[in-house]
Design a protein around this motif. Structure first.
Motif, mmCIF file in Angstrom:
data_model
loop_
_atom_site.group_PDB
_atom_site.id
_atom_site.type_symbol
_atom_site.label_atom_id
_atom_site.label_comp_id
_atom_site.label_asym_id
_atom_site.label_seq_id
_atom_site.Cartn_x
_atom_site.Cartn_y
_atom_site.Cartn_z
ATOM 1 N N GLN A 11 24.526 4.583 -32.974
ATOM 2 C CA GLN A 11 25.067 3.271 -32.655
ATOM 3 C C GLN A 11 24.271 2.592 -31.544
ATOM 4 O O GLN A 11 24.025 1.382 -31.569
ATOM 5 C CB GLN A 11 26.540 3.398 -32.239
ATOM 6 N N LYS A 12 23.839 3.391 -30.539
ATOM 7 C CA LYS A 12 23.008 2.840 -29.466
ATOM 8 C C LYS A 12 21.700 2.304 -30.032
ATOM 9 O O LYS A 12 21.206 1.253 -29.618
ATOM 10 C CB LYS A 12 22.719 3.909 -28.399
ATOM 11 N N TYR A 13 21.135 3.037 -30.992
ATOM 12 C CA TYR A 13 19.878 2.605 -31.595
ATOM 13 C C TYR A 13 20.081 1.283 -32.340
ATOM 14 O O TYR A 13 19.276 0.348 -32.222
ATOM 15 C CB TYR A 13 19.370 3.679 -32.548
ATOM 16 N N LEU A 14 21.172 1.202 -33.115
ATOM 17 C CA LEU A 14 21.448 -0.010 -33.873
ATOM 18 C C LEU A 14 21.678 -1.206 -32.958
ATOM 19 O O LEU A 14 21.350 -2.339 -33.302
ATOM 20 C CB LEU A 14 22.677 0.194 -34.767
ATOM 21 N N ASN A 15 22.234 -0.939 -31.765
ATOM 22 C CA ASN A 15 22.490 -2.007 -30.788
ATOM 23 C C ASN A 15 21.297 -2.261 -29.878
ATOM 24 O O ASN A 15 21.395 -3.054 -28.938
ATOM 25 C CB ASN A 15 23.717 -1.664 -29.941
ATOM 26 N N GLN A 16 20.172 -1.552 -30.141
ATOM 27 C CA GLN A 16 18.943 -1.688 -29.344
ATOM 28 C C GLN A 16 19.173 -1.347 -27.873
ATOM 29 O O GLN A 16 18.627 -1.968 -26.968
ATOM 30 C CB GLN A 16 18.374 -3.106 -29.476
ATOM 31 N N GLN A 17 20.027 -0.325 -27.641
ATOM 32 C CA GLN A 17 20.330 0.113 -26.286
ATOM 33 C C GLN A 17 19.811 1.524 -26.013
ATOM 34 O O GLN A 17 20.018 2.060 -24.929
ATOM 35 C CB GLN A 17 21.850 0.072 -26.058
ATOM 36 N N ALA A 18 19.132 2.116 -26.978
ATOM 37 C CA ALA A 18 18.650 3.490 -26.832
ATOM 38 C C ALA A 18 17.399 3.540 -25.966
ATOM 39 O O ALA A 18 16.580 2.620 -25.961
ATOM 40 C CB ALA A 18 18.364 4.094 -28.206
ATOM 41 N N SER A 19 17.256 4.642 -25.221
ATOM 42 C CA SER A 19 16.049 4.856 -24.421
ATOM 43 C C SER A 19 14.895 5.230 -25.341
ATOM 44 O O SER A 19 15.122 5.552 -26.517
ATOM 45 C CB SER A 19 16.285 6.001 -23.428
ATOM 46 N N PRO A 20 13.643 5.186 -24.848
ATOM 47 C CA PRO A 20 12.504 5.585 -25.690
ATOM 48 C C PRO A 20 12.667 6.977 -26.275
ATOM 49 O O PRO A 20 12.319 7.210 -27.443
ATOM 50 C CB PRO A 20 11.312 5.503 -24.733
ATOM 51 N N GLU A 21 13.203 7.917 -25.495
ATOM 52 C CA GLU A 21 13.399 9.283 -25.987
ATOM 53 C C GLU A 21 14.454 9.307 -27.094
ATOM 54 O O GLU A 21 14.308 10.024 -28.095
ATOM 55 C CB GLU A 21 13.836 10.198 -24.849
ATOM 56 N N GLU A 22 15.522 8.527 -26.916
ATOM 57 C CA GLU A 22 16.571 8.473 -27.933
ATOM 58 C C GLU A 22 16.082 7.800 -29.197
ATOM 59 O O GLU A 22 16.411 8.208 -30.317
ATOM 60 C CB GLU A 22 17.789 7.740 -27.364
ATOM 61 N N GLN A 23 15.259 6.739 -29.035
ATOM 62 C CA GLN A 23 14.680 6.084 -30.201
ATOM 63 C C GLN A 23 13.826 7.053 -31.003
ATOM 64 O O GLN A 23 13.872 7.083 -32.239
ATOM 65 C CB GLN A 23 13.835 4.893 -29.757
ATOM 66 N N LYS A 24 13.053 7.862 -30.291
ATOM 67 C CA LYS A 24 12.189 8.838 -30.957
ATOM 68 C C LYS A 24 13.014 9.824 -31.771
ATOM 69 O O LYS A 24 12.655 10.195 -32.887
ATOM 70 C CB LYS A 24 11.341 9.571 -29.920
ATOM 71 N N LYS A 25 14.155 10.252 -31.205
ATOM 72 C CA LYS A 25 15.015 11.207 -31.897
ATOM 73 C C LYS A 25 15.539 10.635 -33.200
ATOM 74 O O LYS A 25 15.508 11.283 -34.254
ATOM 75 C CB LYS A 25 16.181 11.586 -30.976
ATOM 76 N N VAL A 26 16.028 9.389 -33.153
ATOM 77 C CA VAL A 26 16.564 8.760 -34.358
ATOM 78 C C VAL A 26 15.475 8.581 -35.404
ATOM 79 O O VAL A 26 15.686 8.789 -36.594
ATOM 80 C CB VAL A 26 17.207 7.398 -34.011
ATOM 81 N N GLU A 27 14.267 8.195 -34.960
ATOM 82 C CA GLU A 27 13.165 7.998 -35.891
ATOM 83 C C GLU A 27 12.699 9.313 -36.490
ATOM 84 O O GLU A 27 12.182 9.346 -37.614
ATOM 85 C CB GLU A 27 12.026 7.265 -35.189
ATOM 86 N N GLU A 28 12.892 10.419 -35.772
ATOM 87 C CA GLU A 28 12.602 11.732 -36.346
ATOM 88 C C GLU A 28 13.601 12.041 -37.459
ATOM 89 O O GLU A 28 13.242 12.640 -38.473
ATOM 90 C CB GLU A 28 12.661 12.799 -35.251
ATOM 91 N N TRP A 29 14.847 11.637 -37.276
ATOM 92 C CA TRP A 29 15.816 11.792 -38.366
ATOM 93 C C TRP A 29 15.343 11.014 -39.590
ATOM 94 O O TRP A 29 15.362 11.493 -40.703
ATOM 95 C CB TRP A 29 17.182 11.251 -37.941
#
Length: 314
Positions: A11-29
């Motif tokens: 949800q943080k990623y969808l809201n563009q509130q994720a940190s660079p590390e969190e973005q990387k995790k979602v993109e790995e998914w």
């Protein structure tokens, strides 16, 4: 990471509130998915809603396998939601350097037909007989990509420094430019591929390597069977017009420098704002054009021995 934490991260990623590390995790998914189809923009909202239903079901259902396997399943659902709701075609295009089929226009010419096409950026393409060209109705913000799927075409590309132009061909060869004019000959049945530059500079490459960089009056011929490219100097048979209507001298110089791959220096910066109204052709030499321009403004110029650098002065 628990399922609830994973859901919050998505949800943080969808809201563009994720940190660079969190973005990387979602993109790995996302990378765990084997994409075989691309959805249209109209389908994204509906599919996304369906995926969120599945997401909620996966979150609250009783465990049927180990924690690790269930988290992997959740990761794939999260990645699918990410695909259809947020990333859409963008990530797909990064991983697949082809032109998205959405909003594409395809033009096919007859056996004796020539057709002129004006693209959304003002560039023009003159298609020869039995040619096939695909292009988007509107180019992307940071790139311009089209596909010559068969035949011959003459391209006159508008110069845009921040939006490179790429022609993909049926021969598996790409031509990349910023703004120039050139002719491409690419047939599926022929072992020969050819690019001839009229003005400017182009880079020609296939999937394995760069085949060469061409400037005005240079032609690259590529033998697809032998995987061999050769560049030769050939006087262009086609020409383009340079029309200036009250254009400042610095803008005229910028156009000439790119068209002829030369450098022009103004010894007095105040000359840059002088206005020029005139028409020229690429069949004229840089010296001929500069002579006319300088005559209009009562200026003079000189050039280097290799005809690559020119100075304009009072």
């Amino acid at each position: 990471m628990t399922e609830e934490q994973a859901k919050e991260l998505l949800q943080k990623y969808l809201n563009q509130q994720a940190s660079p590390e969190e973005q990387k995790k979602v993109e790995e998914w996302y990378a765990t998915l084997d994409l075989k189809n691309v959805v249209s923009a109209d389908q994204k909202a509906v599919i996304g809603e369906q995926m969120f239903v599945r997401l909620n079901a996966a979150t609250y259902e009783k465990p049927k396998a180990s924690k690790v396997l269930k988290l992997q399943y959740f990761g794939k659902i999260a990645a699918a939601v990410l695909l259809v709701v947020t990333l859409g075609l963008t990530v797909w295009k990064i991983n697949n350097p082809t032109i998205a089929i959405q909003n594409q226009v395809t033009v096919i010419t007859g056996s004796t037909e020539h057709k002129r096409i004006t693209l959304s950026d003002g560039s023009t393409v003159m298609l020869g007989p039995s040619a096939k060209l695909s292009y988007p109705k509107v180019f992307a913000a940071n790139s311009r990509q089209i596909a010559l799927k068969e035949g011959e075409a003459f391209f006159d590309i508008a110069h845009q420094e921040n939006r490179p132009f790429t022609v993909h061909t049926v021969s598996g060869i790409d031509i990349k430019v910023l703004g120039t004019s050139f002719k491409v000959k690419s047939y599926q049945a022929s072992k020969q591929f050819e690019v001839a530059v009229v003005t400017g500079k182009v880079a020609v490459s296939n999937k394995e390597r760069n085949l060469g960089t061409l400037v005005k009056d240079e032609t690259l011929t590529y033998d697809k069977n032998a995987d061999h490219a050769a560049i030769r100097k050939v006087k262009a048979l086609a020409f383009v017009e340079f029309a200036f209507d009250g254009t400042t001298l610095d803008q005229v110089i910028s156009k000439l420098q790119y068209a002829y791959s030369i450098k022009i220096v103004l010894n007095d910066s105040t000359l840059a704002k002088l206005k020029t109204t005139a028409s020229f052709s690429s069949k004229q030499s840089p010296e001929e054009i500069l002579d006319i321009i300088c005559s209009l403004h009562h200026l003079r110029f000189n050039g280097s021995k290799n005809h690559k650098t020119f100075n304009i002065y009072r």
